[in-house]
Design an enzyme around this catalytic site. Structure first.
Site, PDB file in Angstrom:
ATOM      1  N   VAL A   1       5.693 -75.471  99.717  1.00 54.33           N
ATOM      2  CA  VAL A   1       5.341 -74.382  98.805  1.00 54.33           C
ATOM      3  C   VAL A   1       4.697 -75.007  97.573  1.00 54.33           C
ATOM      4  O   VAL A   1       5.261 -75.917  96.956  1.00 54.33           O
ATOM      5  CB  VAL A   1       6.569 -73.552  98.391  1.00 54.33           C
ATOM      6  CG1 VAL A   1       6.148 -72.394  97.479  1.00 54.33           C
ATOM      7  CG2 VAL A   1       7.290 -73.014  99.621  1.00 54.33           C
TER       8      VAL A   1
ATOM      9  N   ILE B   1       6.280 -77.282  94.795  1.00 50.43           N
ATOM     10  CA  ILE B   1       7.447 -76.821  94.039  1.00 50.43           C
ATOM     11  C   ILE B   1       8.637 -76.558  94.948  1.00 50.43           C
ATOM     12  O   ILE B   1       9.715 -76.195  94.475  1.00 50.43           O
ATOM     13  CB  ILE B   1       7.115 -75.544  93.239  1.00 50.43           C
ATOM     14  CG1 ILE B   1       6.584 -74.444  94.162  1.00 50.43           C
ATOM     15  CG2 ILE B   1       6.129 -75.835  92.133  1.00 50.43           C
ATOM     16  CD1 ILE B   1       6.343 -73.118  93.469  1.00 50.43           C
ATOM     17  N   GLY B   2       8.452 -76.723  96.252  1.00 47.98           N
ATOM     18  CA  GLY B   2       9.548 -76.505  97.181  1.00 47.98           C
ATOM     19  C   GLY B   2       9.113 -76.785  98.602  1.00 47.98           C
ATOM     20  O   GLY B   2       7.925 -76.945  98.894  1.00 47.98           O
TER      21      GLY B   2
ATOM     22  N   LYS C   1       2.661 -70.773 100.183  1.00 51.38           N
ATOM     23  CA  LYS C   1       3.478 -71.372 101.240  1.00 51.38           C
ATOM     24  C   LYS C   1       2.593 -71.671 102.446  1.00 51.38           C
ATOM     25  O   LYS C   1       2.064 -70.754 103.083  1.00 51.38           O
ATOM     26  CB  LYS C   1       4.630 -70.435 101.618  1.00 51.38           C
ATOM     27  CG  LYS C   1       5.616 -71.052 102.611  1.00 51.38           C
ATOM     28  CD  LYS C   1       6.940 -70.307 102.647  1.00 51.38           C
ATOM     29  CE  LYS C   1       6.814 -68.931 103.252  1.00 51.38           C
ATOM     30  NZ  LYS C   1       8.133 -68.303 103.482  1.00 51.38           N
TER      31      LYS C   1
ATOM     32  N   ASP D   1      18.147 -64.011 107.570  1.00 51.40           N
ATOM     33  CA  ASP D   1      18.232 -65.363 107.014  1.00 51.40           C
ATOM     34  C   ASP D   1      18.586 -65.304 105.527  1.00 51.40           C
ATOM     35  O   ASP D   1      17.940 -65.924 104.677  1.00 51.40           O
ATOM     36  CB  ASP D   1      16.919 -66.113 107.222  1.00 51.40           C
ATOM     37  CG  ASP D   1      17.074 -67.621 107.048  1.00 51.40           C
ATOM     38  OD1 ASP D   1      18.219 -68.108 107.107  1.00 51.40           O
ATOM     39  OD2 ASP D   1      16.051 -68.307 106.852  1.00 51.40           O
TER      40      ASP D   1
ATOM     41  N   GLY E   1      10.378 -75.562 102.690  1.00 52.35           N
ATOM     42  CA  GLY E   1      11.277 -74.802 103.533  1.00 52.35           C
ATOM     43  C   GLY E   1      10.981 -75.046 104.998  1.00 52.35           C
ATOM     44  O   GLY E   1      10.208 -75.939 105.363  1.00 52.35           O
ATOM     45  N   GLY E   2      11.598 -74.224 105.842  1.00 55.28           N
ATOM     46  CA  GLY E   2      11.394 -74.373 107.263  1.00 55.28           C
ATOM     47  C   GLY E   2       9.966 -74.108 107.690  1.00 55.28           C
ATOM     48  O   GLY E   2       9.495 -74.620 108.706  1.00 55.28           O
ATOM     49  N   PHE E   3       9.255 -73.323 106.912  1.00 56.36           N
ATOM     50  CA  PHE E   3       7.868 -72.976 107.238  1.00 56.36           C
ATOM     51  C   PHE E   3       6.912 -74.082 106.824  1.00 56.36           C
ATOM     52  O   PHE E   3       5.914 -74.343 107.485  1.00 56.36           O
ATOM     53  CB  PHE E   3       7.506 -71.664 106.528  1.00 56.36           C
ATOM     54  CG  PHE E   3       6.207 -71.053 106.968  1.00 56.36           C
ATOM     55  CD1 PHE E   3       6.132 -70.340 108.153  1.00 56.36           C
ATOM     56  CD2 PHE E   3       5.069 -71.178 106.194  1.00 56.36           C
ATOM     57  CE1 PHE E   3       4.937 -69.767 108.558  1.00 56.36           C
ATOM     58  CE2 PHE E   3       3.871 -70.607 106.585  1.00 56.36           C
ATOM     59  CZ  PHE E   3       3.813 -69.890 107.777  1.00 56.36           C
ATOM     60  N   GLY E   4       7.188 -74.732 105.719  1.00 56.41           N
ATOM     61  CA  GLY E   4       6.306 -75.781 105.218  1.00 56.41           C
ATOM     62  C   GLY E   4       6.440 -75.927 103.714  1.00 56.41           C
ATOM     63  O   GLY E   4       7.372 -75.397 103.087  1.00 56.41           O
TER      64      GLY E   4
END
Length: 840
Positions: free
Chosen positions: A511, A503-504, A525, A622, A506-509
């Protein structure tokens, strides 16, 4: 060799600790749950009676009756010598005025309470009784009519948490009537049999899933058993259940018997967790007898995808606690079985049993509000795409939720309880102290040895569908938060991290949207090897969110640190990110100006709590529109705390740290000085406010050079007097000029070049609430305003020095964060009490 030797020492210590724990548990049984520590009362009698050759009910007048007190005023007993279902029902206590039984109890434990009613033939005509039954704060029976108790015994069963050392059951006859009872049972339940935290299933009449956290928890309510079904089997009597529950066949409740067949697993071993310390997903020895898990209804022809449905009568428009029991007893080949679970024809979850779960008992818990039909409907549907299409159900329990009807009386918690046995208490205390001492010594020994152990490097290992491998994680020695979720459960929740669940990103990985076994929808996440963010950010997120709670901060449900995985599990936010809603072309997701203001206010409250409400203060570092999430009601919650830092100590005004953040939102003062302050978050939030106003990204490389940076573009528009190019065209006609003026002033103050010139987040919050009041017309204008002035010419944006290009900025790896003291307070200072004369 040294590592091997250390492992042997630790293993020996573990065996010794396990032996001591078992020894002390045997020597001091009061430390564990004892299902025999109960009250079985035969009312209206001084003689004991044995029922079913197993349970002795003590006559209430017997000197051995372990009661604290009994009100016998205006009451008497009746005895019947004719045929009755059991000797237990040959006597009854009859009340012609308000009377009570009072018992000694262990405080803060969940108890089972049962009342037995049978109207035997008597001069009093028991079947004419009409009465109420009350306990501490709850009305268990209202206007109970005994007319239906003449042909068969009526047993009323309740679960409730008892907070005091005494528990009073009060019988209140209705006017010109009386009350009676034949028998009473009261006994403490295993700690985790009934969970407190649970998800509410909200039936909306449409497809999809709709869950929310059940406010207040189950332990603040009482539960009344309505149905307990042994699906696919025969009656399970009270002798066969270790909590003396009765399970009835389900045949009269199934609506499509042609699609189902009864199956059994008699003689097979049902696997259960005997020491489950969570409220969680797997059954322990008290959840249900093996007989329930050894029978089931399954699809007669699973490959055709025919569903099996049950409809059970319930009270209309009332909350009910639903527990569904499962055990895959049909799959000796170990193939994967997948099916869909529905409530009211609405998909709840995809149910999966891997080969590791064969013959393992587990269950789902939900709170479901019944509709107006008077029936609650449950169905299971085979997944025809799976290797082993099938669907089944082993057991169903349904309990009505009873809300608190009055304040809980404060019983004398310091009084001497007649039931407490001093030797048992002393033995428990001594045994506990000895055991704790042993564990502490062993822990210190292990820590001393570990200090000599070299730090080992780790490599990224991909996750496989197999559940094998070590579950030991890197956080074990640093964090013990009780939030850990197994990798296997997350694999099941996300269909092994299926790409269709994303569903998304981000910088972490990535989601993923997942559904836990308790039916709760979550956002999962999962870190990627090349994400650029690693263990420090993972640890920081857990440290921050496990110690703070606020309505406008996203909640951490759990984490996984197995086999070098770094996975964070959050509450699922239905509407996604603020950025998604701002740029969505879907008209159903369109945000009005008023909604945008309310979202900004919610996010400001969350950031203000981080800065001032959490002990020591936390700087988010952030803040951006993708880190502000929206729930189904558009309530904003700040998310992603991987870059957060503890705020400065009193003697410092900043934290020196390498620059991290997102270009376009980054505080220019922080970038140049590498000195982080709360005002850095204020600057970033100012960019978010500007983004909300014009509905375009902070950085858009596709635009002409002068328009790439939103802040620079805003300055250009101000200088040229073309403010209409900043405002999102879809909301231009909605904005009250005074509201826009106040909002623009707030943006102006947030984006000041020097941090000392920016307001605090508390001041920003005040200004935004004031802008909302102006938009609503509650405050028509500010004292200094000329209502004829066009607000569009009043926006003042600061001059902002150009920052390095989007592609030249690098981050430094110096992440660290200290543990934050927990604060449960979600209250903010009062900003809504706005008066015209107080405008800033």
């Amino acid at each position: 060799m040294a590592t091997l030797h250390l492992h042997k020492i630790q293993y020996s210590i573990f065996l010794l600790a396990a032996f001591l724990l078992q020894f002390f548990t045997l020597q001091f049984p009061s430390l564990a749950y004892d299902p025999q520590d109960i009250y079985f009362i035969k009312c209206g009698s001084n003689n004991n009676v044995m029922v079913n050759q197993s349970k002795v009910y003590i006559g209430e007048s017997n000197r051995n009756y372990p009661k604290t007190s009994f009100s016998s005023k205006n009451s008497y007993t009746e005895t019947n010598q004719s045929t009755v279902p059991s000797p237990l029902y040959q006597t009854a206590r009859i009340f012609h005025s308000e009377s009570y039984y009072e018992f000694d109890t262990e405080p803060n434990n969940t108890y089972m309470v049962r009342f037995h009613f049978f109207s035997f033939s008597s001069a009093t005509n028991l079947y004419t009784a009409k009465f109420n039954v009350f306990v501490s704060g709850f009305s268990l029976l209202q206007n109970f009519d005994a007319e239906n108790t003449t042909k068969s015994v009526v047993i009323k069963e309740y679960f409730l948490k008892i907070v005091g050392k005494r528990f009073k059951i009060k019988f209140t006859p209705q006017i010109s009537s009386f009350a009676f009872v034949n028998a009473i049972e009261l006994f403490m339940l295993p700690v985790h049999l009934i969970p407190d935290s649970i998800q509410r299933f909200n039936y909306t009449g449409s497809t999809g899933q709709d869950f929310s956290t059940y406010s207040g928890g189950l332990h603040s309510r009482a539960l009344e058993t309505k149905h307990r079904l042994n699906v696919g089997g025969q009656t399970v009597d009270r002798i066969s259940d270790n909590l003396m529950r009765e399970w009835l066949p389900d045949d009269s409740y199934i609506t499509d018997p042609q699609n189902a067949k009864n199956s059994n697993f008699f003689g097979g071993t049902i696997k259960k967790k005997e020491d489950d310390e969570s409220d969680g997903l797997n059954s322990d020895q008290y959840t249900a007898p093996d007989t329930v898990y050894q029978t089931a209804k399954e699809s007669k022809n699973g490959s055709k995808g025919l569903n099996i449905s049950w409809s059970v009568p319930v009270e209309k428009n009332t909350d009910h606690f639903l527990r569904l029991h499962f055990c895959d007893i049909f799959n000796p080949q170990g193939l994967l079985t997948t099916f869909i679970l529905n409530i009211y024809d609405q998909v709840v979850t995809s149910e999966v049993n891997s080969d590791a779960d064969l013959s393992s008992a587990y269950y789902y818990n939900f709170v479901v509000r019944s509709d107006g039909s008077g029936l609650l409907k449950v169905s299971v549907v085979p997944n025809t795409t799976s290797a082993e299409p099938n669907a089944f159900l082993n057991g169903l329990e349904l309990m009505k939720v009873i809300e608190l009807s009055g304040s809980l009386p404060l019983y004398d918690l310091d009084s001497n309880s007649k039931k407490i046995r001093l030797p048992a208490v002393v033995g428990s205390v001594v045994g506990g102290l000895v055991l704790v001492s042993v564990v502490v010594v062993l822990f210190l020994w292990i820590c001393k040895i570990r200090k000599q152990k070299p730090v080992e490097n780790y490599k990224w290992l991909p996750t496989r569908a197999s559940t094998g491998g070590s579950s030991h994680g890197r956080l074990t020695d640093n964090i013990n938060l009780g939030l850990k979720i197994s990798l296997r459960d997350l694999q099941l929740a996300t269909e092994n991290f299926n790409a269709k669940r994303i569903i998304g990103k981000g910088g972490f990985g990535n989601v993923y949207k997942g559904v836990l076994k308790n039916g709760m929808s979550v956002a999962v996440k999962r870190s990627e090897q090349d994400s650029g963010q690693g263990f420090p950010e993972f640890e920081a997120e857990i440290m921050v969110l496990s110690n703070i709670r606020h309505r406008h901060l996203v909640s951490l449900i759990g984490y996984c640190d197995e086999r070098h995985e770094m996975i964070l599990v959050y509450e699922y936010m239905e509407k996604g990110t603020l950025r998604d809603s701002l740029y969505s072309t879907n008209l159903t997701n369109f945000l009005t100006w008023k909604q945008r203001l309310e979202i900004c206010i919610g996010a400001a409250r969350g950031l203000h709590y981080l800065h001032k409400g959490a002990a020591g203060g936390i700087i988010h570092r952030d803040v951006k529109s993708t880190n502000i999430l929206l729930d189904e009601n558009l309530v904003a919650k700040v998310a992603d705390f991987g870059l957060s830092r503890s705020g400065p100590l009193d003697q410092h005004s900043h934290v020196s740290t390498g620059v991290k953040g997102t270009f376009g939102y980054l505080d220019p003062e922080y970038f140049q000085s590498q000195q982080l302050t709360e005002k850095s978050d204020v600057y970033s939030f100012g960019v978010v406010l500007l983004e909300v106003l014009c509905a375009r990204p902070a950085i858009d490389p596709s635009l002409p050079r002068d328009e790439v940076n939103l802040a620079h573009w805003g300055i250009f528009c101000k200088d040229k007097g073309i403010l209409e190019d900043i405002v999102d065209p879809s909301i231009k006609g909605q904005i009250n000029p005074n509201s826009l003026r106040k909002f623009s002033e707030t943006v102006n103050k947030c984006l000041q070049e020097d941090g000392c010139d920016r307001p605090s987040m508390g001041d920003v919050l005040w200004d935004l609430e004031y802008a909302l009041q102006l938009q609503r017309g509650i405050i028509h204008r500010e004292p200094h305003e000329d209502s004829s002035t066009n607000a569009s010419v009043s926006i003042q944006l600061p001059n902002i020095r150009r920052l390095p290009s989007l592609y030249s900025m690098s981050e430094m790896d110096d992440m660290s964060i200290g543990m934050v003291n927990e604060s449960n307070s979600s209250a903010d200072p009062v900003f809504s009490q706005l008066k015209n004369g107080d405008a800033r």
